[in-house]
Enzyme design. Structure first.
Site, PDB file in Angstrom:
ATOM      1  N   GLU A  52       0.825  -1.208   0.000  1.00 37.17           N
ATOM      2  CA  GLU A  52       0.000   0.000   0.000  1.00 37.17           C
ATOM      3  C   GLU A  52       0.861   1.262   0.000  1.00 37.17           C
ATOM      4  OE1 GLU A  52      -3.059   0.577  -0.499  1.00 37.17           O
ATOM      5  OE2 GLU A  52      -3.732  -1.479  -0.562  1.00 37.17           O
ATOM      6  N   TYR A 135      -7.174   6.190   4.269  1.00 29.55           N
ATOM      7  CA  TYR A 135      -7.307   5.237   3.169  1.00 29.55           C
ATOM      8  C   TYR A 135      -6.424   4.000   3.417  1.00 29.55           C
ATOM      9  CZ  TYR A 135      -5.845   2.734  -0.827  1.00 29.55           C
ATOM     10  OH  TYR A 135      -5.510   1.686  -1.626  1.00 29.55           O
ATOM     11  N   ASP A 153     -10.092   5.907  -2.237  1.00 33.82           N
ATOM     12  CA  ASP A 153      -8.929   6.501  -2.905  1.00 33.82           C
ATOM     13  C   ASP A 153      -9.406   7.178  -4.193  1.00 33.82           C
ATOM     14  OD1 ASP A 153      -9.499   4.429  -4.616  1.00 33.82           O
ATOM     15  OD2 ASP A 153      -7.442   3.697  -4.764  1.00 33.82           O
TER      16      ASP A 153
END
Ligand code: SF4
Length: 367
Positions: A52, A135, A153
């Site tokens: 991520e 997020y 996102d």
């Protein structure tokens, strides 16, 4: 633009638990079209976290190699927490946005100290990690433990704003709240992992920013932006970011094969990376103008005759809010100046060990 439909959806929370059609269509589409990606094959929060962070500002195609190399060298929290920052940055070299790597490394050390090296398992604890925003925290806890936190996102903003023809600006607090709430309402809590991955993949592959193929979409009959013929109007932003132009003039100084570097300080791009002696200007400058600058005179005081063997013409380097115009000068000198003693003298063999910005790496590689 009429927002009443979305307002109604948000007000009427009972609407969606009874009708999960959007989520069902998204997950159905996902299972058929998803890309096979290594971080989707794992429920290890450490690996999901690394992926991520890499993907925060990087496309999947570029991020994949970096992820695989990073995980090979730092396969778990302990190996990352005990590494030197310079080595972590070296593995990040070329990805840009180096604060991501520094935060990742700092958070790994914090997890070692505060949680005995075990990845924290609550949303709030994950959110408190350096470099992790709402997020990323939602993406980690939903992918690792199937917790029902919706991800929002850029892809999700785009999909939702189009599906509902919602024009509240996505860069306003009101917009963030609205879309987050809507994303949560659409999600089947028992399938948080699948739903989140599906909506992001749908935005990345199907509902793309420019010219999506709406005729081949599972939402052709439901999408309000498509129905109104205004697909590319969404999502709406209130602030168009201003771009700043900067002009970098690098001096690749050579003396007996060695060169000089220095480490960039905090508070600007490329913090912690190494670069050649630099003069930055606000406007384009030719070499004759640079020679008149105080910094130039100090660096090249008493260095004898300058032999400029390479003058690499301007390279444009586009960052998110900046355009860098970069010129390289390869300059051989007859002896080092006193000022160069405050830089790091580096032999050709040592040069590769220093993490440098991608543009310098390309220059040194002869591209
Ligand atoms: S119809 Fe077009 S705009 Fe609407 S969700 Fe599908 S791809 Fe996106």
């Amino acid at each position: 633009m009429d927002n009443s439909f979305m307002e109604k959806v948000i007000e009427d929370e009972l609407f969606f638990p009874a009708d999960r059609e959007i989520s069902r269509k998204l997950t159905g589409w996902y299972l058929e079209h998803k890309r096979e990606l290594p971080w989707r094959e794992t429920e290890d929060p450490y690996r999901i976290w690394v992926s991520e962070i890499i993907l925060q500002q990087t496309r999947v195609a570029q991020g994949m190699d970096y992820y695989l190399r990073f995980i090979r060298r730092f396969p778990d929290m302990a190996s990352l927490a005990s590494a030197e920052e310079d080595e972590v940055l070296k593995y990040w070299q070329g990805l840009g946005y180096y604060s991501r790597a520094r935060n990742l490394h700092a958070a790994a050390k914090m997890i070692r100290e505060q949680y005995g090296g075990k990845f924290p398992e609550s949303y709030d604890e994950v959110l408190s990690l350096k470099g992790v925003g709402e997020y990323t925290a939602a993406a980690i806890v939903s992918a690792a433990w199937n917790m029902p936190y919706p991800v929002v996102d850029g892809n999700v903003f785009r999909v939702l704003s189009r599906l509902f023809a919602e024009d509240t600006p996505i860069d306003s607090q009101k917009g963030k709240n609205k879309f987050t709430r809507l994303a949560g309402l659409l999600m089947n809590p028992a399938e948080a992992r699948l739903h989140n991955q599906a909506i992001m993949e749908f935005g990345a592959l199907q509902c793309v920013p420019k010219k999506p193929d709406c005729r081949q979409c599972v939402f052709t009959d439901k999408c309000r932006a498509y129905a109104s013929g205004q697909v590319e109007y969404y999502p709406v932003k209130q602030n168009k970011t201003k771009t700043r132009n900067r002009y970098f003039h690098y001096f690749h100084i050579i003396y007996k094969g060695n060169t000089w570097l220095h480490r960039r300080l905090a508070g600007d791009i490329w913090t912690g990376l190494y670069e050649f002696p630099l003069i930055e200007t606000d406007t384009p400058s030719d070499f004759a103008t640079l020679q008149g600058a105080e910094t130039f005179r100090r660096i090249f005081a008493d260095t004898g005759e300058l032999r400029i063997t390479v003058e690499r013409p301007k390279e444009k380097h586009v960052l998110s809010h900046q355009v860098l115009d970069i010129t390289f000068y390869r300059i051989e000198i007859e002896k080092p100046s006193a000022t160069l003693a405050s830089y790091l003298q580096v032999t050709p063999d040592e040069l590769d060990a220093y993490a440098v910005p991608r543009i310098i790496h390309l220059y040194l590689s002869g591209f």
